[in-house]
Structure formats: C-alpha cells, structure tokens
Design a protein around this motif. Structure first.
Motif, PDB file in Angstrom:
ATOM      1  N   LEU A 124       0.848  -1.185   0.000  1.00  0.00           N
ATOM      2  CA  LEU A 124       0.000   0.000   0.000  1.00  0.00           C
ATOM      3  C   LEU A 124       0.886   1.239   0.000  1.00  0.00           C
ATOM      4  N   TYR A 125       0.542   2.191  -0.881  1.00  0.00           N
ATOM      5  CA  TYR A 125       1.302   3.438  -0.981  1.00  0.00           C
ATOM      6  C   TYR A 125       0.372   4.631  -0.752  1.00  0.00           C
ATOM      7  N   THR A 126       0.906   5.670  -0.132  1.00  0.00           N
ATOM      8  CA  THR A 126       0.183   6.936  -0.072  1.00  0.00           C
ATOM      9  C   THR A 126       0.262   7.583  -1.451  1.00  0.00           C
ATOM     10  N   THR A 127      -0.641   8.536  -1.688  1.00  0.00           N
ATOM     11  CA  THR A 127      -0.671   9.209  -2.984  1.00  0.00           C
ATOM     12  C   THR A 127      -0.712  10.719  -2.795  1.00  0.00           C
ATOM     13  N   SER A 128      -0.747  11.401  -3.903  1.00  0.00           N
ATOM     14  CA  SER A 128      -0.832  12.866  -3.879  1.00  0.00           C
ATOM     15  C   SER A 128      -2.185  13.347  -3.377  1.00  0.00           C
ATOM     16  N   HIS A 129      -3.157  12.443  -3.240  1.00  0.00           N
ATOM     17  CA  HIS A 129      -4.454  12.790  -2.661  1.00  0.00           C
ATOM     18  C   HIS A 129      -4.544  12.152  -1.273  1.00  0.00           C
ATOM     19  N   PRO A 130      -4.824  12.929  -0.230  1.00  0.00           N
ATOM     20  CA  PRO A 130      -4.797  12.396   1.138  1.00  0.00           C
ATOM     21  C   PRO A 130      -5.822  11.309   1.428  1.00  0.00           C
ATOM     22  N   ASP A 131      -6.872  11.209   0.608  1.00  0.00           N
ATOM     23  CA  ASP A 131      -7.927  10.233   0.876  1.00  0.00           C
ATOM     24  C   ASP A 131      -7.780   8.927   0.106  1.00  0.00           C
ATOM     25  N   TYR A 132      -6.773   8.852  -0.778  1.00  0.00           N
ATOM     26  CA  TYR A 132      -6.626   7.674  -1.628  1.00  0.00           C
ATOM     27  C   TYR A 132      -5.276   6.999  -1.423  1.00  0.00           C
ATOM     28  N   LEU A 133      -5.290   5.667  -1.555  1.00  0.00           N
ATOM     29  CA  LEU A 133      -4.068   4.872  -1.504  1.00  0.00           C
ATOM     30  C   LEU A 133      -3.964   4.050  -2.780  1.00  0.00           C
ATOM     31  N   LEU A 134      -2.757   3.577  -3.058  1.00  0.00           N
ATOM     32  CA  LEU A 134      -2.537   2.639  -4.147  1.00  0.00           C
ATOM     33  C   LEU A 134      -2.303   1.248  -3.555  1.00  0.00           C
ATOM     34  N   MET A 135      -3.051   0.281  -4.030  1.00  0.00           N
ATOM     35  CA  MET A 135      -2.892  -1.112  -3.609  1.00  0.00           C
ATOM     36  C   MET A 135      -2.220  -1.873  -4.745  1.00  0.00           C
ATOM     37  N   LEU A 193      -8.652   4.116   4.713  1.00  0.00           N
ATOM     38  CA  LEU A 193      -9.550   3.820   5.823  1.00  0.00           C
ATOM     39  C   LEU A 193      -8.799   3.744   7.143  1.00  0.00           C
ATOM     40  N   ASN A 194      -9.521   4.048   8.196  1.00  0.00           N
ATOM     41  CA  ASN A 194      -9.050   3.781   9.551  1.00  0.00           C
ATOM     42  C   ASN A 194      -9.551   2.378   9.891  1.00  0.00           C
ATOM     43  N   LYS A 228     -12.402 -14.217   4.003  1.00  0.00           N
ATOM     44  CA  LYS A 228     -11.937 -13.263   5.006  1.00  0.00           C
ATOM     45  C   LYS A 228     -12.120 -11.853   4.473  1.00  0.00           C
ATOM     46  N   MET A 229     -12.648 -10.971   5.321  1.00  0.00           N
ATOM     47  CA  MET A 229     -12.804  -9.565   4.972  1.00  0.00           C
ATOM     48  C   MET A 229     -12.210  -8.691   6.069  1.00  0.00           C
ATOM     49  N   GLU A 230     -11.956  -7.435   5.733  1.00  0.00           N
ATOM     50  CA  GLU A 230     -11.585  -6.424   6.726  1.00  0.00           C
ATOM     51  C   GLU A 230     -12.473  -5.210   6.501  1.00  0.00           C
ATOM     52  N   PHE A 231     -12.640  -4.426   7.560  1.00  0.00           N
ATOM     53  CA  PHE A 231     -13.498  -3.246   7.478  1.00  0.00           C
ATOM     54  C   PHE A 231     -12.788  -2.043   8.085  1.00  0.00           C
ATOM     55  N   GLY A 232     -13.145  -0.869   7.572  1.00  0.00           N
ATOM     56  CA  GLY A 232     -12.547   0.350   8.084  1.00  0.00           C
ATOM     57  C   GLY A 232     -13.489   1.530   7.945  1.00  0.00           C
ATOM     58  N   ARG A 233     -13.097   2.638   8.544  1.00  0.00           N
ATOM     59  CA  ARG A 233     -13.947   3.827   8.587  1.00  0.00           C
ATOM     60  C   ARG A 233     -13.334   4.971   7.781  1.00  0.00           C
ATOM     61  N   ALA A 234     -14.204   5.788   7.226  1.00  0.00           N
ATOM     62  CA  ALA A 234     -13.782   7.032   6.569  1.00  0.00           C
ATOM     63  C   ALA A 234     -14.978   7.976   6.565  1.00  0.00           C
ATOM     64  N   ASP A 235     -14.780   9.168   7.051  1.00  0.00           N
ATOM     65  CA  ASP A 235     -15.834  10.193   7.067  1.00  0.00           C
ATOM     66  C   ASP A 235     -17.105   9.692   7.738  1.00  0.00           C
ATOM     67  N   GLY A 236     -16.950   8.966   8.835  1.00  0.00           N
ATOM     68  CA  GLY A 236     -18.095   8.513   9.606  1.00  0.00           C
ATOM     69  C   GLY A 236     -18.864   7.356   8.989  1.00  0.00           C
ATOM     70  N   LYS A 237     -18.293   6.719   7.961  1.00  0.00           N
ATOM     71  CA  LYS A 237     -18.959   5.618   7.277  1.00  0.00           C
ATOM     72  C   LYS A 237     -18.089   4.374   7.315  1.00  0.00           C
ATOM     73  N   LEU A 238     -18.724   3.203   7.308  1.00  0.00           N
ATOM     74  CA  LEU A 238     -18.008   1.937   7.340  1.00  0.00           C
ATOM     75  C   LEU A 238     -17.906   1.358   5.930  1.00  0.00           C
ATOM     76  N   TYR A 239     -16.711   0.851   5.593  1.00  0.00           N
ATOM     77  CA  TYR A 239     -16.473   0.280   4.275  1.00  0.00           C
ATOM     78  C   TYR A 239     -15.802  -1.088   4.407  1.00  0.00           C
ATOM     79  N   ALA A 240     -16.100  -1.967   3.459  1.00  0.00           N
ATOM     80  CA  ALA A 240     -15.352  -3.214   3.332  1.00  0.00           C
ATOM     81  C   ALA A 240     -14.033  -2.893   2.652  1.00  0.00           C
ATOM     82  N   GLY A 241     -12.937  -3.442   3.197  1.00  0.00           N
ATOM     83  CA  GLY A 241     -11.619  -3.148   2.643  1.00  0.00           C
ATOM     84  C   GLY A 241     -10.877  -4.403   2.221  1.00  0.00           C
ATOM     85  N   ASP A 242      -9.558  -4.292   2.117  1.00  0.00           N
ATOM     86  CA  ASP A 242      -8.666  -5.385   1.743  1.00  0.00           C
ATOM     87  C   ASP A 242      -8.889  -5.805   0.292  1.00  0.00           C
ATOM     88  N   GLU A 243      -8.798  -7.087  -0.014  1.00  0.00           N
ATOM     89  CA  GLU A 243      -8.928  -7.599  -1.374  1.00  0.00           C
ATOM     90  C   GLU A 243      -9.917  -8.757  -1.381  1.00  0.00           C
TER      91      GLU A 243
END
Length: 253
Positions: A22-33, A91-92, A184-199
């Motif tokens: 996972l990499y950070t990007t020029s946009h604070p809300d997006y990552l590269l997987m 996501l957090n 298997k799944m993982e979940f995280g938060r962003a802007d007060g909302k829950l999202y499914a994450g990982d792959e």
C-alpha cells in the motif's frame, strides 16, 4: 470534488504485506494497492511466486468490488490504475479479520470435528484480532469493546455487511460453478462511514469447484508452479467472463 485517478502520484510506501503493498498518494484520501506475485502458504514458511498473479488478483478484486457496488455495498474500491494496481479509499481500519464460513473446512473442521465438506446449517461469522505476535487469536465483540477498538453499533453493522456480502458472493460464485466455502474480509472507517476493505481473491477466499470438487485455496501450494499458474488463469476467466449474462458488468479498461 472528483479526482482523476490517472493523475494520482505514488508517494510513500505505507505497508509492505505478504501479497500486496500500500502506498500513499498525492491525494490524502486515496491509496494505491499494488499486488505481488507471491503466494503464501498457511504455515507461512515457504513463499512461492506465480507469474501473472498480481495482474490476476487486481482484475478479480476490481471486478468483484464493482459487482458488490451494484448491490449498494460500501467498499474501499475507487478504480483500477493499471494492470496490477488499484486505487482504494484510505480507511481507519478495525484491527480484525472477519471470517464468514458456509462449509466446514480446514482448521474449523478439525477444531469442531465437523466433517470437511459438510454444509453448515447457517453461516458462521468469526472475528480474529489482527496481531501476528499473538497469532491472530479468535475474539468476540466484547474483546473489541474492552480493547477500545470498536463499539456495539459498528460491530452490528460489520455483521450485517458481512452477511450481505456472503449472500451476494455465494450466488456470484455459484453462477461460476464454485462453492464459496469461507472468506476473510476487513473493514474500516472514513468520514463517519463503514467500508469493506482489503482484497477479494484466492488469498482471501476458499472456493471448491462444484463439478469436480477441486479446491482453490492455499492447498494449491501442493501443485507445481505451472499448475498453479493455470489454475489462476482459469479462475480469472470464470470470474470475469461468466456464462450467464446477468453477472456481467462493465469493467473500465
């Protein structure tokens, strides 16, 4: 404000995991997987590499996440940057692996002495605390409350989303002649909302061929590298080119 993912710039390595980075990007809300070609066995002792696995996992994850989106399931998927890199929402993360089981298999079958292959009377949702030093132990929701990792409302939402994802993906895979044994799944938060994450790939799902009974999971490590490569190619073909038109979605180039 809409951001063109093609204009995102890779910045710093955030996480170097077993099968992806996972990499950070020029946009604070997006990552590269970025997916790797590495294949990790259950015991983690021997790593093999499968040519083209990174591209296949990127294609499959992208396709399935878009399919889940068509059912209004919130995921971290934003888009596909190139053949092995996805753009995902930052996501957090809740430090938990959420495992959903439909059929007895693997360690579950051994622990509960339920014959492997027996269909469970109802799906089972399990939580595993993400801590490799502790061996990722199984926990319940009260551990998460006590560890200040989550709250009751959020865990209830995780359970509801996991159940919905399971129902959607069981049907999705059955149309492709696979039984979804567990995943298997993982979940995280962003802007007060829950999202499914990982792959969503063969690194996170256990699938069995309905017709032949062939197992598509970590047991593939017992095959030669050439056989593994063929299985992955066949898997991508069946996922992204279903026989039934109902499951076809438009995947951006």
């Amino acid at each position: 404000m809409e951001v063109s993912i093609k204009k995102l710039e890779k910045e710093h390595l955030l996480i170097d995991g077993h099968v992806k980075k996972l990499y950070t990007t020029s946009h604070p809300d997006y990552l590269l997987m970025e997916f790797k070609n590495d294949l990790i066995p259950i015991d983690g002792k021997k790593t093999t590499r499968i040519r083209g696995k990174a591209q296949i996992n990127a294609d499959v994850s992208s396709y399935i996440y878009q399919f889940l989106d068509s059912y209004h399931i919130p995921t971290h998927y934003v888009g596909k940057l190139n053949d092995k890199v996805l753009v995902v929402r930052k996501l957090n993360m809740i430090p938990v692996f959420v495992v959903t089981r439909n059929i007895s298999a693997g360690s579950f079958a051994k622990s509960f002495r339920i014959p492997e292959g027996e269909v469970l009377s109802a799906p089972i949702i399990e939580f595993y605390y993400k801590n490799e030093k502790l061996g990722n132990p199984m926990v319940n929701e009260y551990h998460l409350y006590a560890f200040a990792q989550s709250n009751q409302e959020e865990i209830r939402l995780v359970q509801r989303l996991s159940a919905k994802i399971n129902a959607v993906m069981k049907n999705f895979f059955e149309r492709r002649n696979y039984n979804l044994v567990d995943f298997k799944m993982e979940f995280g938060r962003a802007d007060g909302k829950l999202y499914a994450g990982d792959e969503i790939t063969l690194d996170t799902c256990r699938l069995w061929d309905i017709e032949t009974g062939r197992k598509l999971d970590k047991e593939m490590l017992h095959n030669s590298d050439g056989e593994n490569g063929k299985l992955y190619l066949e898997f991508r073909q069946r996922i992204t080119h279903p026989r039934t038109k109902d499951d076809k979605i438009k995947v951006p180039a």
